[in-house]
Design a protein around this motif. Structure first.
Motif, mmCIF file in Angstrom:
data_model
loop_
_atom_site.group_PDB
_atom_site.id
_atom_site.type_symbol
_atom_site.label_atom_id
_atom_site.label_comp_id
_atom_site.label_asym_id
_atom_site.label_seq_id
_atom_site.Cartn_x
_atom_site.Cartn_y
_atom_site.Cartn_z
ATOM 1 N N GLN A 132 0.754 -1.545 0.450
ATOM 2 C CA GLN A 132 0.109 -0.041 -0.101
ATOM 3 C C GLN A 132 1.154 0.934 0.115
ATOM 4 N N ASN A 133 2.612 1.596 -0.119
ATOM 5 C CA ASN A 133 3.025 1.991 -0.634
ATOM 6 C C ASN A 133 3.769 2.254 0.981
ATOM 7 N N ARG A 134 3.108 3.589 1.682
ATOM 8 C CA ARG A 134 3.540 4.279 2.708
ATOM 9 C C ARG A 134 2.409 4.011 3.326
ATOM 10 N N PRO A 135 2.220 3.162 4.579
ATOM 11 C CA PRO A 135 0.899 2.847 5.758
ATOM 12 C C PRO A 135 1.127 4.378 6.648
ATOM 13 N N ASP A 136 2.173 5.395 6.206
ATOM 14 C CA ASP A 136 1.624 6.359 7.687
ATOM 15 C C ASP A 136 0.786 7.505 6.946
ATOM 16 N N GLU A 137 0.584 7.016 5.575
ATOM 17 C CA GLU A 137 -0.278 8.594 4.754
ATOM 18 C C GLU A 137 -0.922 7.286 4.401
ATOM 19 N N ASN A 138 -1.730 6.597 4.711
ATOM 20 C CA ASN A 138 -2.909 5.805 4.096
ATOM 21 C C ASN A 138 -3.935 5.432 5.216
ATOM 22 N N GLN A 147 -6.700 4.644 5.847
ATOM 23 C CA GLN A 147 -7.551 3.743 5.710
ATOM 24 C C GLN A 147 -7.964 2.297 6.124
ATOM 25 N N PHE A 148 -6.033 1.748 6.076
ATOM 26 C CA PHE A 148 -5.507 1.106 6.165
ATOM 27 C C PHE A 148 -6.273 0.795 7.988
ATOM 28 N N TRP A 149 -5.993 1.897 8.935
ATOM 29 C CA TRP A 149 -5.410 1.632 9.938
ATOM 30 C C TRP A 149 -7.611 1.675 10.536
ATOM 31 N N LEU A 183 -6.251 3.042 16.965
ATOM 32 C CA LEU A 183 -6.764 4.702 17.049
ATOM 33 C C LEU A 183 -5.331 5.434 17.636
ATOM 34 N N THR A 184 -4.654 5.186 17.378
ATOM 35 C CA THR A 184 -3.341 5.900 17.809
ATOM 36 C C THR A 184 -2.144 5.906 16.127
#
Length: 242
Positions: free
Chosen positions: A77-83, A85-87, A107-108
Motif C-alpha cells: 500500500q506504499n506508505r502506511p503512514d499516509e494511508n 484507511q488501513f488503520w 486508534l493511535t
C-alpha cells in the motif's frame, strides 16, 4: 547540573564515535545498508516525517503493539503512514472482535496518519481515545507511546507548553514503570521542543538525560543520534550567547 551533562556528553562522544566507526566499517564491507532509506529497512522503527536531525518523533506500532516493520501487506500500500484507511479497517476489525488493545493501537496509529497529513485536531482526538483505552487496560508502556505522540502533535502546532506537559507526563510514567527505552525517546523529543523554544540549557539537559538512558539500555543508534544533537545544541547556545 549542566557541567555534569557536558561531562556525560564528552565521555559518550568518544565512546560512541569509536564504536560507530567500527560498526560502519563492518556494515559497509558486508552490505550497503546505509544506502537504504530507513523507512524501508527491515526491522527498523517506522517514523513519520520529521525535521532534519529529529528521530522517531512520531512512532507507529504494528497490530500487536510492537515497533512497526514494513511487511508485505503494508508495503503493497506504499506508505502506511499516509494511508488512514488501513488503520481505519484495523479499528473496525478490533471493535468487531472486542480486542481492546488492538483498538487502542489502531486508534493511535490512525491518529498518527492524520497528524502526518497535518490534520492535527483529528489526530489529537484519536490519540485521546487510544490513551483512554490504554489507561483502562493499565498498559503504561503504550500510554507513554501515545503521550509522546501527543507531545509531538502539539510541538508541530507550536503549542510548546502543551507539548512539554505531555512529554513530562510520559517521562513520569516511564520512570515509575521502569520503561527506560521509551523514556529515552521522550527525553529526546522534549529536547527538540526546548530547542524550538530556544531554551538551549533545558534542551541540553533533556538530551543529556536521553544519553543516560540510551547508555543504560545499550541503544547505540539512539545514543549516537542524541550525542550529535547535544553537540548541535551546544553550538547553537554558544553562538547565540556571544
Amino acid at each position: 547540573m549542566l557541567k555534569t551533562i557536558e561531562s556525560i556528553y564528552q565521555i559518550a562522544t568518544f565512546s560512541v564515535i569509536r564504536r560507530f566507526l567500527i560498526a560502519e566499517t563492518i556494515a559497509l564491507s558486508a552490505f550497503p545498508f546505509f544506502l537504504i532509506p530507513s523507512s524501508f529497512a527491515c526491522n527498523r522503527l517506522t517514523s513519520l516525517p520529521a525535521s532534519p536531525g529529529q528521530l522517531s518523533n512520531l512512532q507507529v506500532l504494528d497490530l500487536k503493539g510492537n515497533p512497526l516493520t514494513i511487511s508485505s501487506e503494508l508495503h503493497s500500500q506504499n506508505r502506511p503512514d499516509e494511508n488512514p484507511q488501513f488503520w481505519q479497517n484495523q479499528l473496525e476489525r478490533a471493535r468487531a472482535s472486542g480486542d481492546r488493545e488492538l483498538e487502542g493501537v489502531a486508534l493511535t496509529n490512525l491518529g498518527a496518519t492524520y497528524v502526518s497529513l497535518s490534520e492535527y485536531n483529528r489526530g489529537l482526538e484519536l490519540y485521546q481515545q487510544g490513551m483512554l483505552i490504554f489507561q483502562q487496560l493499565g498498559n503504561h508502556s503504550k500510554e507513554i507511546w501515545v503521550l509522546n505522540n501527543i507531545g509531538t502533535a502539539y510541538k508541530e502546532l507550536e503549542q510548546y507548553d502543551r507539548a512539554v506537559e505531555a512529554y513530562l507526563r510520559a517521562i513520569a510514567i516511564a520512570r515509575s514503570q521502569g520503561t527506560l527505552v521509551r523514556e529515552g525517546w521522550v527525553w529526546r523529543n522534549l529536547g527538540h521542543t526546548y530547542r524550538s523554544m530556544k531554551q538551549y540549557d533545558r534542551a541540553i539537559e533533556a538530551f543529556g538525560q536521553a544519553v543516560r538512558v540510551f547508555q543504560n539500555t545499550n541503544s547505540q543508534d539512539d545514543l549516537a543520534g542524541v550525542v550529535r544533537l547535544l553537540q548541535e545544541v551546544q553550538q547553537e547556545r554558544d553562538r547565540y550567547s556571544i
